[in-house]
Design a protein around this motif. Structure first.
Motif, PDB file in Angstrom:
ATOM      1  N   ARG A 257       0.805  -1.390   0.076  1.00 42.14           N
ATOM      2  CA  ARG A 257       0.028  -0.063  -0.079  1.00 42.14           C
ATOM      3  C   ARG A 257       0.923   1.293  -0.020  1.00 42.14           C
ATOM      4  NH1 ARG A 257      -4.811  -2.186   2.092  1.00 42.14           N
ATOM      5  NH2 ARG A 257      -4.077  -3.211   4.058  1.00 42.14           N
ATOM      6  N   ALA A 260       2.345   1.858  -3.308  1.00 40.73           N
ATOM      7  CA  ALA A 260       1.268   2.329  -4.428  1.00 40.73           C
ATOM      8  C   ALA A 260       1.116   3.556  -4.002  1.00 40.73           C
ATOM      9  CB  ALA A 260      -0.126   1.513  -4.012  1.00 40.73           C
ATOM     10  N   ARG A 261       0.921   4.168  -3.062  1.00 40.23           N
ATOM     11  CA  ARG A 261       0.764   5.623  -2.847  1.00 40.23           C
ATOM     12  C   ARG A 261       2.065   6.393  -2.993  1.00 40.23           C
ATOM     13  NH1 ARG A 261      -0.862   4.085   2.705  1.00 40.23           N
ATOM     14  NH2 ARG A 261      -2.947   3.737   2.672  1.00 40.23           N
ATOM     15  N   ALA A 264       2.287   6.861  -6.901  1.00 39.37           N
ATOM     16  CA  ALA A 264       1.079   7.784  -7.528  1.00 39.37           C
ATOM     17  C   ALA A 264       1.796   8.926  -8.167  1.00 39.37           C
ATOM     18  CB  ALA A 264       0.120   7.896  -6.300  1.00 39.37           C
ATOM     19  N   GLY A 265       0.920   9.095  -9.428  1.00 35.58           N
ATOM     20  CA  GLY A 265       1.343  10.270 -10.134  1.00 35.58           C
ATOM     21  C   GLY A 265       2.862  10.125 -10.871  1.00 35.58           C
ATOM     22  N   LEU A 272       3.161  -5.798  -7.611  1.00 33.20           N
ATOM     23  CA  LEU A 272       2.991  -5.856  -6.184  1.00 33.20           C
ATOM     24  C   LEU A 272       2.651  -7.465  -6.065  1.00 33.20           C
ATOM     25  CD1 LEU A 272       1.352  -2.668  -5.027  1.00 33.20           C
ATOM     26  CD2 LEU A 272       3.897  -3.094  -5.035  1.00 33.20           C
ATOM     27  N   LEU A 274       1.870  -9.400  -2.703  1.00 27.81           N
ATOM     28  CA  LEU A 274       1.560  -9.070  -1.416  1.00 27.81           C
ATOM     29  C   LEU A 274       1.063 -10.648  -0.705  1.00 27.81           C
ATOM     30  CD1 LEU A 274       0.227  -5.534  -2.048  1.00 27.81           C
ATOM     31  CD2 LEU A 274       2.381  -6.610  -1.896  1.00 27.81           C
ATOM     32  N   GLN A 474      -7.108  -8.741  -5.999  1.00 32.78           N
ATOM     33  CA  GLN A 474      -7.516  -7.890  -4.716  1.00 32.78           C
ATOM     34  C   GLN A 474      -6.369  -7.398  -4.031  1.00 32.78           C
ATOM     35  OE1 GLN A 474     -12.121  -9.059  -3.914  1.00 32.78           O
ATOM     36  NE2 GLN A 474     -10.499 -10.243  -2.778  1.00 32.78           N
ATOM     37  N   GLU A 475      -6.180  -7.517  -2.567  1.00 30.50           N
ATOM     38  CA  GLU A 475      -5.183  -6.803  -1.956  1.00 30.50           C
ATOM     39  C   GLU A 475      -4.018  -7.756  -1.931  1.00 30.50           C
ATOM     40  OE1 GLU A 475      -6.489  -5.150   1.809  1.00 30.50           O
ATOM     41  OE2 GLU A 475      -8.243  -4.516   0.896  1.00 30.50           O
ATOM     42  N   TYR A 478      -0.706  -6.896  -7.575  1.00 31.83           N
ATOM     43  CA  TYR A 478      -1.110  -6.883  -9.050  1.00 31.83           C
ATOM     44  C   TYR A 478      -0.025  -7.198  -9.863  1.00 31.83           C
ATOM     45  CZ  TYR A 478      -0.911  -1.947  -7.604  1.00 31.83           C
ATOM     46  OH  TYR A 478      -0.604  -0.629  -7.009  1.00 31.83           O
TER      47      TYR A 478
ATOM     48  N   MET B 229     -13.932   0.899  -0.900  1.00 30.25           N
ATOM     49  CA  MET B 229     -13.281  -0.462  -0.674  1.00 30.25           C
ATOM     50  C   MET B 229     -13.857  -1.559  -1.529  1.00 30.25           C
ATOM     51  SD  MET B 229     -10.592   0.422   1.164  1.00 30.25           S
ATOM     52  CE  MET B 229     -10.154  -1.173   1.931  1.00 30.25           C
ATOM     53  N   ASN B 232     -12.640  -2.332  -7.357  1.00 35.04           N
ATOM     54  CA  ASN B 232     -11.371  -3.070  -7.656  1.00 35.04           C
ATOM     55  C   ASN B 232     -10.422  -2.340  -8.614  1.00 35.04           C
ATOM     56  OD1 ASN B 232     -13.789  -5.372  -7.475  1.00 35.04           O
ATOM     57  ND2 ASN B 232     -11.981  -6.071  -6.492  1.00 35.04           N
ATOM     58  N   GLU B 250      -5.221   8.417  -7.399  1.00 35.81           N
ATOM     59  CA  GLU B 250      -4.345   7.190  -7.322  1.00 35.81           C
ATOM     60  C   GLU B 250      -4.012   6.754  -5.660  1.00 35.81           C
ATOM     61  OE1 GLU B 250      -0.885   7.239 -10.097  1.00 35.81           O
ATOM     62  OE2 GLU B 250      -0.318   5.179  -9.372  1.00 35.81           O
ATOM     63  N   GLN B 251      -3.519   7.742  -4.986  1.00 31.66           N
ATOM     64  CA  GLN B 251      -3.051   7.633  -3.609  1.00 31.66           C
ATOM     65  C   GLN B 251      -4.249   7.067  -2.894  1.00 31.66           C
ATOM     66  OE1 GLN B 251      -1.820  11.507  -2.809  1.00 31.66           O
ATOM     67  NE2 GLN B 251       0.497  10.938  -3.251  1.00 31.66           N
ATOM     68  N   ALA B 254      -4.938   3.417  -3.457  1.00 33.47           N
ATOM     69  CA  ALA B 254      -3.915   2.547  -3.013  1.00 33.47           C
ATOM     70  C   ALA B 254      -4.464   2.074  -1.749  1.00 33.47           C
ATOM     71  CB  ALA B 254      -2.728   3.265  -2.597  1.00 33.47           C
ATOM     72  N   GLU B 255      -5.444   2.434  -1.312  1.00 33.52           N
ATOM     73  CA  GLU B 255      -6.049   1.615   0.121  1.00 33.52           C
ATOM     74  C   GLU B 255      -6.389   0.321  -0.032  1.00 33.52           C
ATOM     75  OE1 GLU B 255      -5.626   3.151   3.062  1.00 33.52           O
ATOM     76  OE2 GLU B 255      -6.613   1.738   3.989  1.00 33.52           O
ATOM     77  N   ASN B 256      -7.029  -0.030  -0.972  1.00 33.64           N
ATOM     78  CA  ASN B 256      -7.243  -1.428  -1.002  1.00 33.64           C
ATOM     79  C   ASN B 256      -6.659  -2.098  -2.443  1.00 33.64           C
ATOM     80  OD1 ASN B 256      -9.002  -0.261  -3.080  1.00 33.64           O
ATOM     81  ND2 ASN B 256     -10.727  -1.631  -2.874  1.00 33.64           N
ATOM     82  N   LEU B 257      -5.412  -1.370  -2.834  1.00 37.25           N
ATOM     83  CA  LEU B 257      -4.704  -1.979  -4.003  1.00 37.25           C
ATOM     84  C   LEU B 257      -5.424  -1.996  -5.223  1.00 37.25           C
ATOM     85  CD1 LEU B 257      -1.911  -2.361  -3.197  1.00 37.25           C
ATOM     86  CD2 LEU B 257      -3.089  -3.346  -1.256  1.00 37.25           C
ATOM     87  N   LYS B 258      -6.300  -0.872  -5.468  1.00 43.08           N
ATOM     88  CA  LYS B 258      -7.027  -1.026  -6.950  1.00 43.08           C
ATOM     89  C   LYS B 258      -6.034  -1.178  -8.010  1.00 43.08           C
ATOM     90  CE  LYS B 258     -10.880   1.677  -5.314  1.00 43.08           C
ATOM     91  NZ  LYS B 258     -10.543   2.031  -3.830  1.00 43.08           N
ATOM     92  N   ARG B 259      -6.291  -1.595  -9.057  1.00 44.70           N
ATOM     93  CA  ARG B 259      -5.664  -1.312 -10.153  1.00 44.70           C
ATOM     94  C   ARG B 259      -6.050  -0.089 -10.823  1.00 44.70           C
ATOM     95  NH1 ARG B 259      -5.360  -5.677  -7.431  1.00 44.70           N
ATOM     96  NH2 ARG B 259      -5.071  -7.802  -8.365  1.00 44.70           N
TER      97      ARG B 259
END
Lengths: 492, 294
Positions: A257, A260-261, A264-265, A272, A274, A474-475, A478, B229, B232, B250-251, B254-259
């Motif tokens: 996570r 991914a943050r 971003a951008g 990933l 996980l 999902q979590e 990917y 949440m 997907n 995008e940030q 990230a919380e639930n690892l979305k594509r």
């Protein structure tokens, strides 16, 4: 509902009681451990800019194995610069057939030095030599051999007529399969014409550093592979470096996570791999002994330090009692102890931190009302150890049924119908793997269709192959590693 | 208003949301005026709220099991049917595209025709993609191992702001033809063709909830979708030219690892032929192993 904890536990003695095995330790002499290791940057071993270092210990004995340089942001900077130079001046210009030959060379050296690598892996990681010798190292070599063959065939891989490398890949790998995860990351990256900066896990840096030596033996051009050892901070520097084009990470969902943050951008591409909380589903028509073997392999392989471990056993109610009894009997025959002993089934927990986490969640399991059972086994006095453990009477709400324990701890739940099994299996934010045990083909395929998981093992578990894509829903992250699919992460 | 001296008073359309197969107004009761390229009033469109976005996700989730397990042949036929029904609405859509995008009549007609053709192109992929991106894996052991593509789940799509129909179809069709369900935030300033497309979808065998369409400001809907949440994946194409907001979303994702499909710097030319990327981006690969033996 019949609670499986009522099942009688057969008292038939395991082999340990029938006859004691003589110790059969693999010799350490094959490994030439140095007292300290530097970073591998631009083809040379160098000290960290800050001069910092950390110790890596043998988790089975707590003996310090070596001092390893702690890479800082500046070291990462130098490594990325070296990787960039090598990428633009050498590696991306080299014909694919030549890159292929380097990778074939590496595969061969990995095979030639397999004994040494296996012993070193078991020393640094705590995994049984049987596994490092028969799984980790041979698969690592196979991974390089497989991707070597792709290097001059990329235009036929289905990613366009002239696919291009991304550039510099920043790769951060975990401690559970140190050399194997390195090969999953480095082999496809190099085959596609990228160069890499790899950060091994802080508790298991040694095989990566031996791999650096192997790169030199193979005369791999300097800068193509760079290895920067360190902890989380070093990893963050790799991920956040502005001149890294691609980030590949295997590890926890929490760190995934954050990554991914962080990206971003940016234009960085990311894969990933996980965490997981895989369901291993045993139907009433499954060949029971085979299923029990699979369940044991699913959760106790590598001390359960496996992201795709079958940590939730879903067993059909009508056979739960029988399966549980046989499972406990089989667990009683597992040999826990010296990782270097060829008869060891379950080795040491990789670190004190991980041991604390496993203990904590196991205590939570008991506090929440699940019943805990372990076979009686004597654990060594030193080192980090946790006995194979099974929890029965587990509900879906229990933390031990929801959170990844990453240790030799199995949670058992029951179900009545295939639909209920699927619902329970999918009741998780993860989605990395799953197992099915049944003799009925149509039922297996019906369940396979409905499981939301990236890898489904039917009547087997924990199988890996470089030709076979691996990765989560999902979590669980990917992107896919392995096979033709694994090339996509390193091409544009 | 008094009727004109001659002729009849035209019956104007109310442009509403499309959620779960129904056409509700925004639960907030809000609407906003939509203008043509020259600033003249065209209609009021529903201004979707955060709650509308959540309702749409719920509808999409509910529709996912049914849609994703349709046979690929069936999904292909349904998407082809959308093209058929769209073909019959070409005149109406051309008018909406013409006014909304400020095109000539001829340019608008070309865009509508391209949208129909794009649907036909994607329809054909439904039962072909698995063989192109999946297959058997020649593993070194006695196992039969294969990999198949599967839809990732509920996909939130921020549709292009400029190309109100062709762009919309170009981002929506690849998401749903493979078995995902979608929540689409339409072009904020040019939402009318999207609502008409929703009417096409509602009358062409697309099950309710497979496509949900929101109109209104992205400021309300987009962050809700990006952080939800039970979503997907998120396609940020509609944020082309707004990297700051794209980064923020995008940030959140990230919380639930979305594509996440990041937006391009500028809206692309939708008339060029698409590749497989927009489909494969929202697919998972499932690998299955089984032992071989007697």
């Amino acid at each position: 509902m019949t609670q499986p904890e009522d099942a009688p536990v057969p008292t038939r003695p395991g082999p340990a009681e029938v006859f004691a095995y003589a110790p059969a330790p693999e010799s350490r002499a094959v490994v030439d451990l140095r007292s300290s290791y530097g970073l591998f940057v631009d083809g040379r071993f160098v000290d960290a800019v800050g001069g910092g270092s950390f110790k890596t210990v043998n988790p089975a004995t707590e003996e310090v194995l070596a001092e390893v340089a702690e890479g800082t942001a500046e070291d990462v900077d130098l490594a990325v610069a070296a990787a960039r130079r090598a990428q633009t001046r050498v590696w991306s210009r080299m014909p694919g057939r030549e890159r292929a030959k380097y990778l074939f060379r590496i595969a061969r050296i990995l095979q030639e030095r397999s004994r040494e690598l296996a012993v070193l892996e078991s020393l640094d990681n705590g995994k049984p030599i049987r596994e490092s010798r028969d799984v980790d190292v041979p698969l690592a070599a196979q991974w390089f051999f497989y991707y070597a063959g792709w290097a001059d065939k990329l235009e036929h891989a289905g990613f366009g007529a002239a696919p291009q490398p991304l550039g510099v890949a920043g790769q951060v790998i975990p401690w559970n399969f140190p050399l194997l995860m390195l090969s999953w990351k480095v082999a496809p990256a190099l085959a596609c014409g990228n160069t890499v900066v790899l950060k091994p896990a802080e508790t298991t840096p040694l095989t990566a550093l031996l791999f650096a030596e192997i790169c030199r033996q193979a005369d791999l051009p300097p800068g193509v592979v760079n290895i920067v050892t360190g902890a989380g901070e070093t990893g963050r520097a790799v991920v956040a470096h502005p001149d890294v084009d691609k980030v590949a990470f295997t590890g926890s969902t929490e760190v995934g996570r954050q990554i991914a943050r962080t990206v971003a951008g940016t234009r960085k591409r990311v894969t990933l791999e996980l965490g997981g909380k895989a369901a291993n589903i045993v139907f009433d028509d499954a060949p029971v002994d085979q299923a029990v073997e699979g369940v044991v392999n699913g959760i106790f392989f590598n001390q359960g330090h496996v992201c795709c471990a079958g940590s939730r056993l879903l067993v059909q109610e009508s056979v739960a009692e029988d399966v549980l009894a046989r499972l406990k009997r089989r667990m009683g025959t597992l040999r826990v102890g010296d990782p270097l002993d060829k008869n060891t089934d379950v080795g040491a927990i990789n670190s004190a931190t991980q041991l604390a986490r496993i203990r904590e969640l196991s205590e939570v399991g008991e506090a929440e009302g699940a019943e805990r059972w372990s076979p009686s086994c004597t654990l060594p006095a030193h080192g980090y150890w946790f006995p194979p453990t099974v929890f029965t009477g587990v509900s879906q709400a229990h933390r031990i049924a929801r959170e990844e324990i990453f240790g030799p701890v199995l949670s058992v739940l029951t179900f009545r119908t295939p639909a209920e099994a699927v619902e329970k299996a999918n009741n998780t934010p993860y989605g990395l793997s799953a197992g099915i045990w049944s003799d009925k083909g149509s039922r297996i395929l019906w369940v396979v269709d409905r499981l939301r998981a990236g890898v489904v093992w039917a009547n087997t578990f924990n199988q890996f192959d470089p030709t076979s894509p691996f990765g989560g829903y999902q979590e669980s992250g990917y992107g896919r590693e392995g096979g033709r699919h694994g090339l996509e992460a390193y091409l544009r | 208003m008094t009727p004109p001296e001659t002729g009849r008073l035209d019956v104007r359309k109310t442009y509403k949301l499309y959620v779960g197969g129904a056409f509700p107004r925004s639960e907030s009761g809000r609407s906003y005026p939509v203008h043509d390229a020259k600033g003249r009033f065209l209609a009021n469109a529903a201004h979707a709220s955060r709650k509308d976005a959540r309702d749409a996700v719920q509808a999409a989730r509910k529709a996912f099991p049914g849609w994703s397990t349709r046979t690929p042949y069936n999904r292909g036929q349904v998407v082809y049917r959308v093209a058929e029904v769209l073909e019959g609405r070409r005149a109406q859509l051309a008018e909406e595209v013409q006014h909304g995008e400020g095109l000539s009549r001829r340019q608008a007609e070309t865009a509508v025709d391209a949208a129909v053709d794009r649907l036909v192109w994607y329809a054909g992929w439904a039962d072909k993609l698995a063989q192109v991106v999946g297959g058997t894996n020649p593993v070194a052991g006695p196992y039969f191992t294969f990999s198949v593509p599967e839809p990732t789940g509920v996909v939130a799509v921020l549709a292009p702001q400029g190309s109100s129909l062709l762009g919309l179809v170009s981002v929506l069709a690849p998401v749903v033809v493979t078995g995902n369900t979608a929540v689409v935030a339409a072009s904020a300033d040019r939402p009318l063709p999207a609502v008409t497309l929703a009417e096409v979808l509602a009358t062409s065998d697309v099950p309710g909830g497979v496509v949900n369409l929101l109109t209104g400001s992205l400021a309300d809907t987009a962050p809700t979708l990006a952080s939800h949440m039970d979503v997907n994946a998120v396609d940020l194409t509609g944020l082309a030219g707004d990297p700051e907001e794209a980064t923020r979303l995008e940030q959140l994702a990230a919380e639930n690892l979305k594509r996440v499909l990041r937006p391009p710097d500028a809206e692309p030319d939708w008339t060029t032929g698409p590749g497989l990327d927009r489909m494969t981006r929202f697919l998972e690969t499932k690998t299955v192993w089984h032992p071989v033996g007697v």
